[in-house]
Design a protein around this motif. Structure first.
Motif, PDB file in Angstrom:
ATOM      1  N   CYS A 270       0.861  -1.184   0.000  1.00  0.00           N
ATOM      2  CA  CYS A 270       0.000   0.000   0.000  1.00  0.00           C
ATOM      3  C   CYS A 270       0.901   1.239   0.000  1.00  0.00           C
ATOM      4  O   CYS A 270       1.839   1.324   0.792  1.00  0.00           O
ATOM      5  CB  CYS A 270      -0.878   0.027   1.241  1.00  0.00           C
ATOM      6  SG  CYS A 270      -1.968  -1.390   1.415  1.00  0.00           S
ATOM      7  N   THR A 271       0.614   2.193  -0.867  1.00  0.00           N
ATOM      8  CA  THR A 271       1.376   3.444  -0.898  1.00  0.00           C
ATOM      9  C   THR A 271       0.448   4.592  -0.534  1.00  0.00           C
ATOM     10  O   THR A 271      -0.587   4.786  -1.176  1.00  0.00           O
ATOM     11  CB  THR A 271       1.994   3.695  -2.279  1.00  0.00           C
ATOM     12  OG1 THR A 271       2.887   2.623  -2.577  1.00  0.00           O
ATOM     13  CG2 THR A 271       2.776   5.004  -2.289  1.00  0.00           C
ATOM     14  N   LEU A 272       0.823   5.324   0.486  1.00  0.00           N
ATOM     15  CA  LEU A 272       0.010   6.438   0.958  1.00  0.00           C
ATOM     16  C   LEU A 272       0.346   7.694   0.164  1.00  0.00           C
ATOM     17  O   LEU A 272       1.518   7.990  -0.085  1.00  0.00           O
ATOM     18  CB  LEU A 272       0.282   6.658   2.451  1.00  0.00           C
ATOM     19  CG  LEU A 272      -0.627   7.626   3.193  1.00  0.00           C
ATOM     20  CD1 LEU A 272      -2.066   7.142   3.163  1.00  0.00           C
ATOM     21  CD2 LEU A 272      -0.151   7.776   4.626  1.00  0.00           C
ATOM     22  N   GLY A 273      -0.693   8.453  -0.219  1.00  0.00           N
ATOM     23  CA  GLY A 273      -0.503   9.615  -1.075  1.00  0.00           C
ATOM     24  C   GLY A 273       0.019  10.846  -0.378  1.00  0.00           C
ATOM     25  O   GLY A 273       0.306  11.850  -1.027  1.00  0.00           O
ATOM     26  N   VAL A 274       0.121  10.813   0.947  1.00  0.00           N
ATOM     27  CA  VAL A 274       0.662  11.951   1.698  1.00  0.00           C
ATOM     28  C   VAL A 274       1.843  11.475   2.526  1.00  0.00           C
ATOM     29  O   VAL A 274       1.884  10.320   2.960  1.00  0.00           O
ATOM     30  CB  VAL A 274      -0.405  12.582   2.609  1.00  0.00           C
ATOM     31  CG1 VAL A 274      -1.437  13.332   1.788  1.00  0.00           C
ATOM     32  CG2 VAL A 274      -1.098  11.534   3.467  1.00  0.00           C
ATOM     33  N   PRO A 275       2.845  12.328   2.733  1.00  0.00           N
ATOM     34  CA  PRO A 275       4.053  11.894   3.448  1.00  0.00           C
ATOM     35  C   PRO A 275       3.859  11.846   4.950  1.00  0.00           C
ATOM     36  O   PRO A 275       2.874  12.339   5.491  1.00  0.00           O
ATOM     37  CB  PRO A 275       5.075  12.976   3.065  1.00  0.00           C
ATOM     38  CG  PRO A 275       4.241  14.201   2.840  1.00  0.00           C
ATOM     39  CD  PRO A 275       2.952  13.710   2.253  1.00  0.00           C
ATOM     40  N   GLY A 276       4.818  11.230   5.631  1.00  0.00           N
ATOM     41  CA  GLY A 276       4.850  11.236   7.083  1.00  0.00           C
ATOM     42  C   GLY A 276       4.391   9.931   7.696  1.00  0.00           C
ATOM     43  O   GLY A 276       3.347   9.398   7.325  1.00  0.00           O
ATOM     44  N   TRP A 277       5.193   9.431   8.649  1.00  0.00           N
ATOM     45  CA  TRP A 277       4.844   8.159   9.281  1.00  0.00           C
ATOM     46  C   TRP A 277       3.547   8.266  10.072  1.00  0.00           C
ATOM     47  O   TRP A 277       2.783   7.306  10.163  1.00  0.00           O
ATOM     48  CB  TRP A 277       5.973   7.686  10.198  1.00  0.00           C
ATOM     49  CG  TRP A 277       6.126   8.466  11.473  1.00  0.00           C
ATOM     50  CD1 TRP A 277       6.945   9.525  11.707  1.00  0.00           C
ATOM     51  CD2 TRP A 277       5.383   8.251  12.688  1.00  0.00           C
ATOM     52  NE1 TRP A 277       6.772   9.989  12.997  1.00  0.00           N
ATOM     53  CE2 TRP A 277       5.831   9.225  13.626  1.00  0.00           C
ATOM     54  CE3 TRP A 277       4.408   7.348  13.088  1.00  0.00           C
ATOM     55  CZ2 TRP A 277       5.331   9.323  14.914  1.00  0.00           C
ATOM     56  CZ3 TRP A 277       3.894   7.432  14.379  1.00  0.00           C
ATOM     57  CH2 TRP A 277       4.355   8.408  15.282  1.00  0.00           C
ATOM     58  N   VAL A 278       3.257   9.458  10.645  1.00  0.00           N
ATOM     59  CA  VAL A 278       2.033   9.597  11.432  1.00  0.00           C
ATOM     60  C   VAL A 278       0.803   9.419  10.558  1.00  0.00           C
ATOM     61  O   VAL A 278      -0.245   8.940  11.013  1.00  0.00           O
ATOM     62  CB  VAL A 278       2.002  10.951  12.167  1.00  0.00           C
ATOM     63  CG1 VAL A 278       1.810  12.117  11.197  1.00  0.00           C
ATOM     64  CG2 VAL A 278       0.920  10.958  13.241  1.00  0.00           C
ATOM     65  N   ASN A 279       0.931   9.747   9.271  1.00  0.00           N
ATOM     66  CA  ASN A 279      -0.200   9.541   8.368  1.00  0.00           C
ATOM     67  C   ASN A 279      -0.386   8.071   8.006  1.00  0.00           C
ATOM     68  O   ASN A 279      -1.490   7.660   7.652  1.00  0.00           O
ATOM     69  CB  ASN A 279      -0.046  10.401   7.121  1.00  0.00           C
ATOM     70  CG  ASN A 279      -0.344  11.861   7.406  1.00  0.00           C
ATOM     71  OD1 ASN A 279      -1.269  12.179   8.143  1.00  0.00           O
ATOM     72  ND2 ASN A 279       0.454  12.748   6.838  1.00  0.00           N
ATOM     73  N   VAL A 280       0.689   7.300   8.098  1.00  0.00           N
ATOM     74  CA  VAL A 280       0.536   5.843   7.961  1.00  0.00           C
ATOM     75  C   VAL A 280      -0.342   5.337   9.107  1.00  0.00           C
ATOM     76  O   VAL A 280      -1.281   4.553   8.903  1.00  0.00           O
ATOM     77  CB  VAL A 280       1.904   5.135   7.964  1.00  0.00           C
ATOM     78  CG1 VAL A 280       1.716   3.624   7.974  1.00  0.00           C
ATOM     79  CG2 VAL A 280       2.732   5.564   6.764  1.00  0.00           C
ATOM     80  N   GLU A 281      -0.062   5.792  10.315  1.00  0.00           N
ATOM     81  CA  GLU A 281      -0.864   5.395  11.469  1.00  0.00           C
ATOM     82  C   GLU A 281      -2.323   5.822  11.294  1.00  0.00           C
ATOM     83  O   GLU A 281      -3.254   5.057  11.561  1.00  0.00           O
ATOM     84  CB  GLU A 281      -0.285   6.013  12.737  1.00  0.00           C
ATOM     85  CG  GLU A 281      -1.025   5.621  14.007  1.00  0.00           C
ATOM     86  CD  GLU A 281      -0.364   6.208  15.235  1.00  0.00           C
ATOM     87  OE1 GLU A 281       0.510   5.530  15.804  1.00  0.00           O
ATOM     88  OE2 GLU A 281      -0.712   7.346  15.611  1.00  0.00           O
ATOM     89  N   ASN A 282      -2.535   7.062  10.818  1.00  0.00           N
ATOM     90  CA  ASN A 282      -3.897   7.529  10.580  1.00  0.00           C
ATOM     91  C   ASN A 282      -4.590   6.699   9.500  1.00  0.00           C
ATOM     92  O   ASN A 282      -5.790   6.406   9.598  1.00  0.00           O
ATOM     93  CB  ASN A 282      -3.879   9.001  10.168  1.00  0.00           C
ATOM     94  CG  ASN A 282      -3.441   9.926  11.292  1.00  0.00           C
ATOM     95  OD1 ASN A 282      -3.612   9.625  12.472  1.00  0.00           O
ATOM     96  ND2 ASN A 282      -2.854  11.054  10.938  1.00  0.00           N
TER      97      ASN A 282
END
Length: 300
Positions: A270-282
């Protein structure tokens, strides 16, 4: 509630403007006051709302002076000695807080709520986008302007409703969700007084999840769970639990790719469209809400 007109005291607020746009979409006449002009009030005016920046009673449009056909919605940000607020009250208008109206709108919907003192706007927006793309549609009230939707209001088909459940002034206690995320629990001591009072409010919110529903709680957050008719799941960034990310890689653009671990499957790469590890958690929390409600795996 039977009414044709809705007047908003504080119409330019992020939550109030979304409600105003919703009622415009429902065919109601909408007007309201705000202290200053903004991009949000400009959009509301362009969509047909009558917005005034004059607090005088004379600035209230004539159709909204009819007590029988007008509902007044207010936000606690508007003081009770505001001239229009006082006039509506003394004239016997029905006046309701914004949070109560959100609860009314949510009735009859499959409510996916995101609560917590940190990360809830991002998690709510991610949930709304994933639901739009892979959950069959639905609507959403967001606590910020989503770049994907270019709005703080999402209108879509189906019964699902994604909402940001705000703990400020105990507003989230107007909601009875089918599934809820709680990201954290330690803010707004100016309203609650003590951390224990905050925790008790969150425990009450959890108790309002409908029987057969689900709570998705951040790992490490401990709250009283009195509702024994719900299923409780835990989520985290990368610590093994019900929902978490593993095999996490970061690209040169700051975006993360990871495997999303769910109770019954692993969604690889899965690739998240916004940066930052905290957004992975979100995103893990948002995906967990989709898992509970049902989703199309390929589209997700």
């Amino acid at each position: 509630m039977e009414f044709q007109n809705v007047y908003f005291l504080g119409i330019g607020g992020i939550g109030m403007s979304a409600l105003a746009r919703y009622f415009l979409h429902e065919g109601k006449r909408v007007a309201g006051y705000d202290r200053t002009e903004s991009e949000l009030t400009g959009l509301l005016s362009a969509e047909g709302a009558a917005v005034t920046y004059d607090e005088a009673v004379a600035a209230i449009p004539e159709p909204f002076r009819d007590r029988a056909s007008t509902l007044v919605v207010y936000t606690p940000a508007v003081p009770h000695d505001h001239p229009q607020w006082e006039w509506f009250r003394t004239q016997g208008f029905e006046i309701v807080k914004r949070s109560r109206m959100l609860g009314v709108v949510a009735q009859g919907k499959y409510v996916m709520a995101v609560a917590g003192t940190h990360g809830k706007t991002t998690t709510t927006t991610l949930t709304a986008w994933l639901n739009h793309e892979a959950g069959g549609g639905g609507s959403a009230f967001l606590g910020g302007i989503s770049k994907n939707f270019a709005s703080n209001l999402v209108l879509g088909p189906g019964p699902r409703l994604v909402v940001e459940a705000d703990e400020f002034d105990r507003s989230f206690l107007q909601l009875w969700p089918d599934a809820a995320v709680v990201t954290s629990d330690a803010d707004h001591l100016d309203i609650y007084g003590t951390h224990e009072a905050v925790r008790e409010a969150f425990a009450q919110f959890i108790s309002q999840i409908k029987p057969g529903g689900a709570l998705i709680l951040k790992k490490g957050v401990e709250l009283a769970i009195r509702n024994r008719e719900i299923t409780v799941y835990r989520y985290s960034y990368d610590s093994p639990c019900d929902f978490y990310a593993r095999n996490i890689r970061v690209g040169s653009d700051g975006r993360y790719t990871f495997d999303l671990v769910c109770p019954d499957r692993v969604l690889a790469d899965c690739t998240l469209g916004v940066p930052g590890w905290v957004n992975v958690e979100n995103a893990v929390a948002a995906a967990a809400l989709l898992w509970v409600a049902g989703f199309d795996e390929a589209k997700l």
